[in-house]
Design an enzyme around this catalytic site. Sequence first.
Site, PDB file in Angstrom:
ATOM      1  N   TYR A 129       0.689  -1.325   0.057  1.00  0.00           N
ATOM      2  CA  TYR A 129      -0.042  -0.017   0.136  1.00  0.00           C
ATOM      3  C   TYR A 129       0.823   1.116   0.161  1.00  0.00           C
ATOM      4  O   TYR A 129       1.624   1.738   0.973  1.00  0.00           O
ATOM      5  CB  TYR A 129      -0.781   0.109   1.147  1.00  0.00           C
ATOM      6  CG  TYR A 129      -1.959  -1.313   1.205  1.00  0.00           C
ATOM      7  CD1 TYR A 129      -2.340  -2.070   0.364  1.00  0.00           C
ATOM      8  CD2 TYR A 129      -2.209  -1.596   2.596  1.00  0.00           C
ATOM      9  CE1 TYR A 129      -3.105  -3.006   0.345  1.00  0.00           C
ATOM     10  CE2 TYR A 129      -3.113  -2.622   2.729  1.00  0.00           C
ATOM     11  CZ  TYR A 129      -3.638  -3.453   1.539  1.00  0.00           C
ATOM     12  OH  TYR A 129      -4.480  -4.278   1.655  1.00  0.00           O
ATOM     13  N   HIS A 138       0.274 -12.339   1.314  1.00  0.00           N
ATOM     14  CA  HIS A 138      -0.548 -11.241   0.444  1.00  0.00           C
ATOM     15  C   HIS A 138      -0.430 -11.736  -1.063  1.00  0.00           C
ATOM     16  O   HIS A 138       0.564 -11.724  -1.567  1.00  0.00           O
ATOM     17  CB  HIS A 138       0.213  -9.718   0.514  1.00  0.00           C
ATOM     18  CG  HIS A 138      -0.890  -8.601   0.308  1.00  0.00           C
ATOM     19  ND1 HIS A 138      -0.298  -7.312   0.077  1.00  0.00           N
ATOM     20  CD2 HIS A 138      -2.267  -8.722   0.010  1.00  0.00           C
ATOM     21  CE1 HIS A 138      -1.666  -6.750  -0.034  1.00  0.00           C
ATOM     22  NE2 HIS A 138      -2.543  -7.380  -0.196  1.00  0.00           N
TER      23      HIS A 138
END
Length: 320
Positions: free
Chosen positions: A50, A133
């Site tokens: 992110y 992830h």
Amino acid sequence: MKLFPDDQRVGLGGAPIGNLLGEVSDAEAVATVNAAWDEGWRYFDTAPHYGLGLAEERLGRGLDGKPRDEYVLSSKVGRIIYTADTPSPDDEGFDLSTTRRRRWDFSRDGVLRSIEDSLRRIGTDRLDVVFVHDPDDHYEEAVATAFPTLIELRDQGAIGAIGSGMNQSEMLTRFVREVDIDVIMLAGRYTLIDPDGLDDVLPACLENDVQVVAVGIFNSGLLSQPRPAPGATFNYAPADQALVDKANKLADVCEAHGVTLPAAALAFPLAHPAVAGIAVGCRTPAEVHTNATLTRTAVPPALWTDLKSAGLLREDAPAP
């Protein structure tokens, strides 16, 4: 471990404060974290991906000084952030130009480095939850090295719960059944408009005592307004007309019961017994307060009955 307090099953998703799909100032990002805290949210999720570490840094500044034992913090592994010689715009949806780059790495060394880097960026001494992830194209590496490394760290007490976060349910189902994990982050696959996690991963989680954090509740925007906005997105791409039409039909039923579409969307996943809680991505304090107010909205039980009668919600979906 318990991810959410019984009286507050909502947390903050950290992608927007990493400049997802638009720039957010440092001050506003930190204010967003503080607003979530003020609303009683005590679960905070982030990831190196992110904003190439920016979201982790900003989350850390927002949590600085807050009692560490009073909140649950999750981050992720699978991407290493490194520094290049010259800045360039990010090409994965985050609005920034930086010398930072990302590369896939599910190796033992990559997992250890990723966790160490996350701790440094956030400015904390531990991660309560670590997710593998987006290993969509890296199943073998995740099973061979990433998960065993996390299991070892969990067994040593260096990290808390472990799991995987993905935008699909099929591979998550395999992980739930084949790997000793504690939790999954299910993105966009158990929502008011796409409840297909009922077919595989949610039953598997119940059978294997794996908790679910449901995210992507608004499917990247389609369900975030009382009516789909022009150019509304689904899974971060323009929503096709059939989905827009269905969202409008859902909104019709919601309005007939005095409830908005986003309020129903936030309430829906929390009824499933495998779902421990939800994380909602917010980029401003105003978004936090709006979503917090929506989660406190009383949704009439008859709404779910009417959605099922209209064929807009699966009969086997647990109703709040």
